[in-house]
Enzyme design. Sequence first.
Site, PDB file in Angstrom:
ATOM      1  N   ARG A  86       0.847  -1.460  -0.117  1.00 58.26           N
ATOM      2  CA  ARG A  86       0.096   0.049  -0.056  1.00 58.26           C
ATOM      3  C   ARG A  86       0.952   1.198  -0.106  1.00 58.26           C
ATOM      4  NH1 ARG A  86      -2.649   1.195   4.264  1.00 58.26           N
ATOM      5  NH2 ARG A  86      -1.415  -0.330   5.623  1.00 58.26           N
TER       6      ARG A  86
ATOM      7  N   ASP B  53       5.213  -0.130  15.003  1.00 59.94           N
ATOM      8  CA  ASP B  53       4.962   1.241  15.576  1.00 59.94           C
ATOM      9  C   ASP B  53       4.942   1.214  16.958  1.00 59.94           C
ATOM     10  OD1 ASP B  53       5.166   2.757  13.309  1.00 59.94           O
ATOM     11  OD2 ASP B  53       3.013   2.423  12.773  1.00 59.94           O
TER      12      ASP B  53
ATOM     13  N   TYR C  83       8.490  -5.401  12.835  1.00 58.51           N
ATOM     14  CA  TYR C  83       8.618  -4.028  13.049  1.00 58.51           C
ATOM     15  C   TYR C  83       7.308  -3.609  13.302  1.00 58.51           C
ATOM     16  CZ  TYR C  83       9.099   0.846  12.320  1.00 58.51           C
ATOM     17  OH  TYR C  83       9.278   2.303  12.578  1.00 58.51           O
TER      18      TYR C  83
ATOM     19  N   GLU D 195      21.285  10.191   8.676  1.00 57.52           N
ATOM     20  CA  GLU D 195      21.048   8.655   8.650  1.00 57.52           C
ATOM     21  C   GLU D 195      21.389   7.886   7.258  1.00 57.52           C
ATOM     22  OE1 GLU D 195      17.093   6.072   9.160  1.00 57.52           O
ATOM     23  OE2 GLU D 195      17.383   7.557  10.681  1.00 57.52           O
TER      24      GLU D 195
ATOM     25  N   ARG E 233      -3.085  10.562  -1.080  1.00 57.31           N
ATOM     26  CA  ARG E 233      -4.396  11.863  -0.531  1.00 57.31           C
ATOM     27  C   ARG E 233      -4.630  12.824  -1.605  1.00 57.31           C
ATOM     28  NH1 ARG E 233      -1.894  12.822   5.428  1.00 57.31           N
ATOM     29  NH2 ARG E 233      -1.790  10.500   6.237  1.00 57.31           N
TER      30      ARG E 233
ATOM     31  N   ARG F  64      18.231  10.158   4.995  1.00 56.47           N
ATOM     32  CA  ARG F  64      17.438  11.397   5.664  1.00 56.47           C
ATOM     33  C   ARG F  64      18.280  12.260   6.422  1.00 56.47           C
ATOM     34  NH1 ARG F  64      12.599   8.705   9.259  1.00 56.47           N
ATOM     35  NH2 ARG F  64      13.924   7.046  10.313  1.00 56.47           N
TER      36      ARG F  64
ATOM     37  N   ARG G   9      18.143  -4.750   8.629  1.00 57.73           N
ATOM     38  CA  ARG G   9      18.902  -3.640   8.227  1.00 57.73           C
ATOM     39  C   ARG G   9      19.070  -3.063   9.447  1.00 57.73           C
ATOM     40  NH1 ARG G   9      21.644  -3.193   3.708  1.00 57.73           N
ATOM     41  NH2 ARG G   9      21.048  -1.054   3.627  1.00 57.73           N
TER      42      ARG G   9
END
Length: 365
Positions: free
Chosen positions: A172, A350, A348, A300, A176, A280, A249
């Site tokens: 996905r 959140d 992973y 990073e 928007r 970033r 990673r």
Amino acid sequence: MSKYDYLVVGAGLYGAVFAYQKKKQGKNVLVIDKRNHIGGNCYTEDIEGIQVHKYGPHIFHTNNKQVWEFITQFGEFNNFVNSPIASYKGKVYNLPFNMNTFNELWGVTTPADAQKKLEEQRGKYADIEPKNLEEQALKLVGEDIYNTLIKGYTEKQWGRKCTELPAFIIKRLPLRLTFDNNYFNARYQGIPVEGYTKLFESMLDGIDVELNCDFLENRERFNNIANQTVYTGGIDSYFDYCYGALPYRSIRLETEVLNQKNYQGVAVVNYTEKDVPYTRVIEHKHFAFGEQDKTVVSREYSSEWKVGCEPFYPVNNQESLELLNKYQLLAQKNKNVHFGGRLGLFKYFDMDLIISSSLESSALL
């Protein structure tokens, strides 16, 4: 009789929440961590009056009211909204992909025109069955967005060509048709006003904590110190990598103090060109609307992981999932050891899902 009811290995979010809940239930808990600080990868350090996210940005966001009410009892949160930008060949684009992005790419100004352009871009890939990440991304967003904002960043992040990465990594992509730069679009979001470390200190108040303490190097001491062990390190490391190491990673951060008030005007800028070596740049003061005379910036870099390095992102593919299954079968035989968190579950999460998972485990164990 064991000295503690629970030994919690790892003072990160999963371990700290679990320890807090068990203490609240009247249990005796010891938390240990091999690092010299609590907070895991959420750890923040004060540099020049700025709360620096030492292991990369941690922006709390959730739609779960229970989780929000749980975490905010330990400290006040500000109203930071994540609105990162992407830099590509001297131009900047809003993330997630929204009307501002489409306007910069194609000059469109209405949702109808943007939708028409997206359909045009995706058209020739509509009937393909994606075999890799590149094909999946092209089917979702077409060539312009893929080549400008996805390809270079993704290949740096994973250290592999997009044609070598599985399609499911990018099933996905948020598109928007509004001029809304709120990346998470969650009901509750923000960052602790006093930093994450202070939040963890509050959570672990009154609980025994030992730092600079490596469980794997001191198994003999800890074998009988508690009735139950909650292990938040790598599940493969617990079993001495007997089937081989699970793949991750890693990242490396180069941090510097700059003698200027404002470096990039936003907390996070993603660099999507393959030729720019870092993924970033983080300017930490913008997480807290800082007005200090100096600023702290971190670049990073994504890197390959090997045993002994800090694991960050699990590499989920068919091979790693089969290897994980072997370790999980071993874990099931250890009735007094429970695995949790990003490394213990090789998944992973959140931050809100880590909290939710730990709350659930602490109620069951």
